[in-house]
Structures are given as C-alpha cells and as structure tokens.
Design an enzyme around this catalytic site. Sequence first.
Site, PDB file in Angstrom:
ATOM      1  N   GLY A  95       0.813  -1.207   0.000  1.00  0.00           N
ATOM      2  CA  GLY A  95       0.000   0.000   0.000  1.00  0.00           C
ATOM      3  C   GLY A  95       0.849   1.261   0.000  1.00  0.00           C
ATOM      4  CD  GLN A 170       0.396   4.150   3.305  1.00  0.00           C
ATOM      5  OE1 GLN A 170      -0.666   4.059   2.713  1.00  0.00           O
ATOM      6  NE2 GLN A 170       1.049   3.098   3.756  1.00  0.00           N
ATOM      7  CG  ASP A 321       2.090  -0.282  10.308  1.00  0.00           C
ATOM      8  OD1 ASP A 321       0.915  -0.456   9.952  1.00  0.00           O
ATOM      9  OD2 ASP A 321       2.918   0.366   9.643  1.00  0.00           O
TER      10      ASP A 321
END
Length: 441
Positions: A95, A170, A321
């Site tokens: 991703g 991101q 994460d």
Amino acid sequence: MRPRRFTATGPLRGRIRVPGDKSISHRSLMLSSLAVGESRVTGLLEGEDVLSTAAAMRAMGADIERTGPGEWRINGVGVGALLQPAQALDMGNSGTSTRLLMGLVASHPITACFTGDASLSKRPMGRVIAPLSEMGATFTAYPGGRLPLMVQGAAPAVPIAYRLPVASAQVKSAVLLAGLNTPGTTTVIEPVPTRDHSERMLRGFGAELTVEIDGEGARVIRLRGEADLKPQVIDVPGDPSSAAFFAVAALLVPGSDLVIENVGLNPTRAALFDVLRQMGGSIEELDARDVGGEPVADLRVRHSPLTGIAVDPAVVPSMVDEFPVLFVAAALATGRTVTTGLEELRVKESDRISAMRAALELAGATVRETEDGLIIDGTGGDPLRGGANHPVVTHLDHRIAMAMAVAGLASKAGVEVDDTRPIATSFPTFEALLAGAMQAA
C-alpha cells in the site's frame, strides 16, 4: 499456503539486527530516483514491498542496481523527467508503494496503471485520489476507489493547501511527492502528527521544505515545487516495526535477555516501546546516536511482568502498525488493556481488529472487540493455551502472521499460523532471526 506452528522453545538471548526501516527504504529509492546523479543506499530492506518500489522506479527510467546485501546504487532521472512506464506497475502487497507512487505520477506528464495482489486490491485509495485530483491528476479506478487503477498525471499540476481529514503519513507523503514537480508551494496541514520520514528525507535531498505549528497546534508543511534534488548516501536504520516483534517476544518469554541493534527511534514511529515501558517492560536504550537525521539506538529487552493499561489514543499514529503485537503482549499482562481510536486498523492489509480478536481467541486469550479497538483481559503472565485444532487465519497480513508467531512462543501448546509467506513482504529473515535468537540461549 505455507502453514507453520510456532512453539515455546526457550528464551531469546544474544544480539540480533532487524532489516532496514521499510518506510525509509521506500522513500530512499523514490527520492534517489528523482535526484540527478548517483545515490548509494546501505541497510535497505529487501522485502517484497520495497522491491515493488524499486521495480516501479526502474520502469519509469531510474537506473537501480543491487551491489550487495542491502546495498544499492541508484542513478536518478531528475524531478519532472519520469518516463512513461511500458506496462502496468505491479505493487504486490504494498500500500505504501502504491499511494506514494500515485503522488509522484500525479504531477508528471505520464500515465501509469497500478495493479496489486488480492489483499492490496481490497484496500481503498480514495483518500489519496481526492487531494491528487485537486492538483489536476485524473484517475480511473475499480469501484470503491480500488486497484486496478489508472493515473494520468497533470502537467503542470496545481499547488494546493490540503488539510488531512484523517491522520495518514501516506496521504501526506503522496501530496508532498506530487508537489515536487508542481510550480509554486504545496501545503499539507496535519492536525495530528504522523511519521515524518518524508519531511526529513526531502530536506536531506535538498528540497525547500518548512514545518510550522499553527495556532490550533496543527503541523503546516510547505514544499516549494520544481525541486532540484541532490544525490545522497543513505544508511537505513533498523525498522522499529520489525524490532517490535522481537521486543514483545523477549518481554513475554521467561529468561529472555536480547539486544536488538540499530533500531530507528524516530518519535513519530517508536511509541510502542514507550507503551510497553508503561506496562512494566524492561527496554533499555544503549548507544543512542543520530544516523542521517534519524535517532537510532540498540535496545536491550529483558523478560518482564506486564500490567494492563488504557492506551492513550493520541499515540495511535506513532504505532499504528504495532498494535497486532501489542495485543499479544496485553493477552499475557496482569489485568485489562483497553485500546481505542484504532479505526485505521480496519483498512490495513486486513481488518486487523477483527482478525486479531479471532486469532487471539483461538489461542486462548480473553478478548472483546469494540468499534475502534480491543479490550483484552490478560493471563497474569501465564502462557496462552494455544494448541487449537485449526490454524489462525492471517488474511495474507504479514503483521498478523508475525504477531501470532510471537503468541505461539508464549503458549503451552503452540500456535499454528495458516500461511507464513506474507511475512516476506516486510521481514523476509523473520523466521531465521527468531531461530537464531532462541539458539543463542
């Protein structure tokens, strides 16, 4: 499928070095490919996700060569000079590669088609499509803003001031990367701080980038476009997300005393270690130093009794994460651990909240799922039951596979993981390092 049962085989001892930071590895390849001249990178993570980035940058004109283990040489094409790729860019499971490269393509006069594996093809790209469309790029995506996806870049792109609706490094990075080849100043307003590797590395490559805090406490990041990036020599620090699995394993397995070398401790990434210390974990920083603008240290981790806590949701962006393996630590703590504000985990490689609840229950933990997190009542240090008749389902998610491997080390009868192959996306040496750390005892 490649199932494996992970079982308790003794303490973790000695010294290990985890692979290079995935976030920094991705960005070092991208920015080196946009600099004019030769950059050299050591310590690069050679997992499948990062190799997808390398292949995509090659397809757009960069000369990228592996010269040794973790050692790479990149001759870049310059900002504005990316070439039209001859075929679709296969992002595999990454991703990060997809979203950041969408940003790069968005301000270049080229068209690129992004494809990915079954897991990546389920992940929404709309949060990146929205700001990049404002800059002038055109997108054709599968229904729901998913892959396969076509990006037609704008030339010239339009600078924007974009306020992030959700905390996402991101999305921030995609907009900043698009801004590199956009005339004028591109601005990203970040109400909640997220990992800042892009800002650090963009500055290191010579981009004009400033960060200010506004009256509401938000970070205002401004990048001057049509940048002239200079080649660099980069030493990538160890990935804190990879170190997390060994840190939790050493805390949980009696008799463990493990040193994890060269771990990146960027404050926007390393909150897990602070949370584990709040729970009572013995995690000591040795030889703290600065490498290429990033704080680094060796971590000495010793077996410790843990106590459940309510995890402050403000730390979520700095350890998003690491929650799968934190859930494992909580399952063996004394008392209750409550996590909230984890909506982002539902749109990762899998729905990590539901997947970890099911996996931990199968291993014998006491877990309750809420809309935005898990509530876990720990065993008080006793091993998990483990030994279920069927394997935990990892949903092709590397972090769930590794987290449940750690759970197996802290169980009576072991935990079987349905497929260990996805681990290679971020940590191809995980199983070998684990075996070595336990043999060192």
